[in-house]
Write a protein that holds these residues in place. Structure first.
Motif, PDB file in Angstrom:
ATOM      1  N   ASP A 148       0.784  -1.238   0.000  1.00  0.00           N
ATOM      2  CA  ASP A 148       0.000   0.000   0.000  1.00  0.00           C
ATOM      3  C   ASP A 148       0.814   1.286   0.000  1.00  0.00           C
ATOM      4  OD1 ASP A 148      -2.273  -1.516   0.020  1.00  0.00           O
ATOM      5  OD2 ASP A 148      -2.650  -1.314   2.165  1.00  0.00           O
ATOM      6  N   PHE A 201      -0.233   5.240  -1.065  1.00  0.00           N
ATOM      7  CA  PHE A 201      -0.325   6.234   0.001  1.00  0.00           C
ATOM      8  C   PHE A 201       0.494   7.480  -0.354  1.00  0.00           C
ATOM      9  CE2 PHE A 201      -1.373   3.322   3.841  1.00  0.00           C
ATOM     10  CZ  PHE A 201      -2.722   3.472   3.556  1.00  0.00           C
ATOM     11  N   VAL A 218      -6.882   8.460   3.986  1.00  0.00           N
ATOM     12  CA  VAL A 218      -6.728   7.238   3.197  1.00  0.00           C
ATOM     13  C   VAL A 218      -6.454   6.043   4.113  1.00  0.00           C
ATOM     14  CG1 VAL A 218      -5.355   6.093   1.426  1.00  0.00           C
ATOM     15  CG2 VAL A 218      -5.978   8.487   1.147  1.00  0.00           C
ATOM     16  N   THR A 219      -5.653   6.254   5.172  1.00  0.00           N
ATOM     17  CA  THR A 219      -5.394   5.185   6.131  1.00  0.00           C
ATOM     18  C   THR A 219      -6.686   4.711   6.789  1.00  0.00           C
ATOM     19  OG1 THR A 219      -3.157   5.992   6.585  1.00  0.00           O
ATOM     20  CG2 THR A 219      -4.155   4.556   8.233  1.00  0.00           C
ATOM     21  N   LYS A 268      -8.558   2.595   4.365  1.00  0.00           N
ATOM     22  CA  LYS A 268      -7.933   1.279   4.238  1.00  0.00           C
ATOM     23  C   LYS A 268      -8.252   0.401   5.448  1.00  0.00           C
ATOM     24  CE  LYS A 268      -5.170   1.565   0.484  1.00  0.00           C
ATOM     25  NZ  LYS A 268      -5.037   0.551  -0.569  1.00  0.00           N
ATOM     26  N   VAL A 289     -11.671  -1.047   5.043  1.00  0.00           N
ATOM     27  CA  VAL A 289     -11.694  -2.106   4.034  1.00  0.00           C
ATOM     28  C   VAL A 289     -11.084  -3.394   4.591  1.00  0.00           C
ATOM     29  CG1 VAL A 289     -10.788  -2.821   1.786  1.00  0.00           C
ATOM     30  CG2 VAL A 289     -11.684  -0.510   2.095  1.00  0.00           C
ATOM     31  N   ASN A 290      -9.965  -3.262   5.329  1.00  0.00           N
ATOM     32  CA  ASN A 290      -9.241  -4.443   5.797  1.00  0.00           C
ATOM     33  C   ASN A 290      -9.837  -5.066   7.058  1.00  0.00           C
ATOM     34  OD1 ASN A 290      -7.292  -4.278   3.731  1.00  0.00           O
ATOM     35  ND2 ASN A 290      -6.084  -2.809   4.881  1.00  0.00           N
ATOM     36  N   ALA A 323     -10.325   5.221  -3.154  1.00  0.00           N
ATOM     37  CA  ALA A 323     -10.228   4.651  -1.807  1.00  0.00           C
ATOM     38  C   ALA A 323     -11.572   4.692  -1.096  1.00  0.00           C
ATOM     39  CB  ALA A 323      -9.177   5.419  -0.997  1.00  0.00           C
TER      40      ALA A 323
END
Length: 496
Positions: free
Chosen positions: A52, A56, A213-214, A217, A220-221, A405
């Motif tokens: 990633d 990023f 963005v983190t 993510k 999503v994860n 994202a």
């Protein structure tokens, strides 16, 4: 400051080479990652960062690098970053541990974030005529898409006959060629009275985008929890501070006045919303073809080829049509084509026939965005003052990155809600995501449960199709209102 160039077409070809390579580098790691993991033995967290970190850094530094290009010169920035990209690629190829891959990929991300907006800004200078500029944007985008399409094949061949590090060496000769030829072919352009770079603004911009963005993510994860919410709130707060600071500075990092120009904010929303739904549906594509239809990764990848071909053809056909039709009509037709593609997802039938409908829907969607994107990008950059062209290009690319994202989170949440509801109706209970459902059915060798999970996932995919059609309705309204306002204003001027 501007320098003249002998042949704009050769300059465009040179600008397209790094974009081709950057696109390959974005996609090729997915092919190399299993071999890298087996050799370097990263921890789960390190593996995630290896995958990633490039994206990023591209999203987090693009606005800052665009502003730097406006100040020091677009050609100079491309030369500096081509050298950095080549060096980082060579070091990454011979990495001895996960940390070396992470650091070098981060450096490559920053260099890539600088090259793309600088190239787009120079394209606008190379082709001042609007029609030729749109065609040039289409050709540039074609090279980028070709890179994305061929990356898995090239990466697979190189790993098959060499070692995983060879995929990083692809960048070295291309960037070295850029260093040698660019001073002769590319013009230089920078702001005639460039101000100082505001480092505080750059830090705020980087921190804000990386945190947002983190957070996306993390959702999503790992799903929704207090942690991504806190990270997103902190990122949004820093973003608000950044915007407030830009409005107060005499020489801001990003000229937010660009968004107040007629139609620009609406174009940005169109780019953001289309990136959101295109990015979000890509996840459903992969699971539908492999987990629902049971295709191998290779066969699933082959079914993606029509969409890539459609996008490549449309990105060149759109500018050609622009020589004969008003751009607003072409963009409108392209957005309608996208809407039809997403509508196909709403009626996915059971069985193998669903593959054909999904592929047709994907081809229509990618063709629509492929035809519209050069016009939208060129329109936004042309509204910016010449000395702010790099900042304008980076702003649009950042909107795309964040849109993709966010699409994974928003569409993933929509699909998960419907998936769980449908699975509860058929089995009496549902917990976790469809990934858990597919894994549980496979581990238990339960064919009945697997079919229930497949049906529930397909229902979620249909719901995502309805959501995308609703978003496209908003996009169409934004475009129609934007397109009509200048005409009304012109009529009023004539009456006056």
């Amino acid at each position: 400051m501007r320098t003249r160039v002998r042949d704009p077409r050769l300059a465009l070809a040179l600008l397209s080479l790094p974009s081709l390579l950057i696109a390959i580098d974005i996609s090729v790691l997915g092919v190399a990652l299993p071999r890298m993991a087996a050799d370097l033995r990263p921890s789960p967290a390190e593996l995630l960062w290896m995958n990633d970190i490039y994206g990023f850094m591209v999203g987090g530094t693009m606005i800052t690098m665009g502003a730097i290009g406006d100040r020091i010169g677009q050609r100079r920035l491309i030369l500096y970053c081509a050298a950095v990209f080549a060096a980082a690629s060579a070091i990454a190829a011979f990495s001895t541990g996960p940390w070396m891959v992470i650091v070098t990929r981060a450096v490559m991300g920053v260099a890539g974030a600088a090259i793309m907006p600088a190239s787009m800004a120079l394209i606008r200078q190379l082709f001042p005529d609007p029609k030729r500029s749109v065609s040039a944007m289409g050709a540039y985008m074609t090279c980028f898409l070709v890179g994305m399409a061929v990356a898995p094949v090239i990466g697979g061949l190189m790993i098959e006959y060499w070692w995983w590090g060879s995929v990083f060496l692809l960048g070295v000769p291309v960037m070295l060629l850029t260093l040698v030829v660019a001073p002769r072919l590319l013009p230089e352009f920078r702001a005639p009275a460039a101000g100082r770079l505001d480092l505080r603004s750059a830090a705020l911009c980087l921190a804000s985008i990386l945190l947002v963005v983190t957070a996306l993510k993390l959702v999503v994860n790992s799903g929704w929890s207090w942690r991504p919410v806190v990270v997103a709130v902190v990122g949004a707060a820093l973003g608000a501070v950044f915007v407030r600071r830009q409005n107060r500075l005499d020489d801001p990092l990003v000229d937010l006045f660009l968004l107040r120009r007629p139609g620009v904010a609406r174009k940005m929303w169109v780019l953001f919303l289309t990136a959101l739904i295109m990015g979000g549906t890509s996840m459903f594509w992969a699971f539908y073809l492999q987990s629902v239809q049971g295709l191998s990764p290779l066969r699933a990848a082959l079914w993606l080829v029509p969409s890539m071909i459609a996008m490549i053809v449309a990105s060149n056909l759109g500018p050609w049509l622009g020589r004969h039709l008003p751009p607003s009509r072409i963009v409108l037709g392209s957005l309608v084509l996208m809407t039809a593609g997403f509508a196909a997802y709403t009626v996915i039938p059971p069985g193998r026939s669903g593959i054909l409908l999904v592929v047709v829907g994907g081809a229509l969607g990618t063709a629509g965005i492929g035809a519209a994107f050069p016009f939208l990008m060129n329109d936004i950059i042309s509204h910016a003052p010449p000395e702010r062209a790099g900042s304008a290009a980076s702003l649009t690319q950042t909107a795309n990155e964040i849109g993709i994202a966010m699409g994974l989170v928003v569409l993933g949440s929509v699909g998960t809600v419907v998936y769980r509801s449908r699975l509860t109706e058929s089995t009496g209970h549902a917990d976790g995501s469809w990934v858990d459902g597919f894994s549980r059915a496979a581990d238990q060798h339960d064919a009945a449960l697997l079919q229930h999970v497949r049906d529930a996932f397909t229902s979620g995919f249909r719901a995502v199709g309805f959501f995308c059609v609703a978003v496209m309705a908003i996009v169409l309204v934004l475009h129609v209102v934007r397109s009509r306002r200048p005409a009304v204003a012109t009529g009023a001027q004539r009456d006056g």
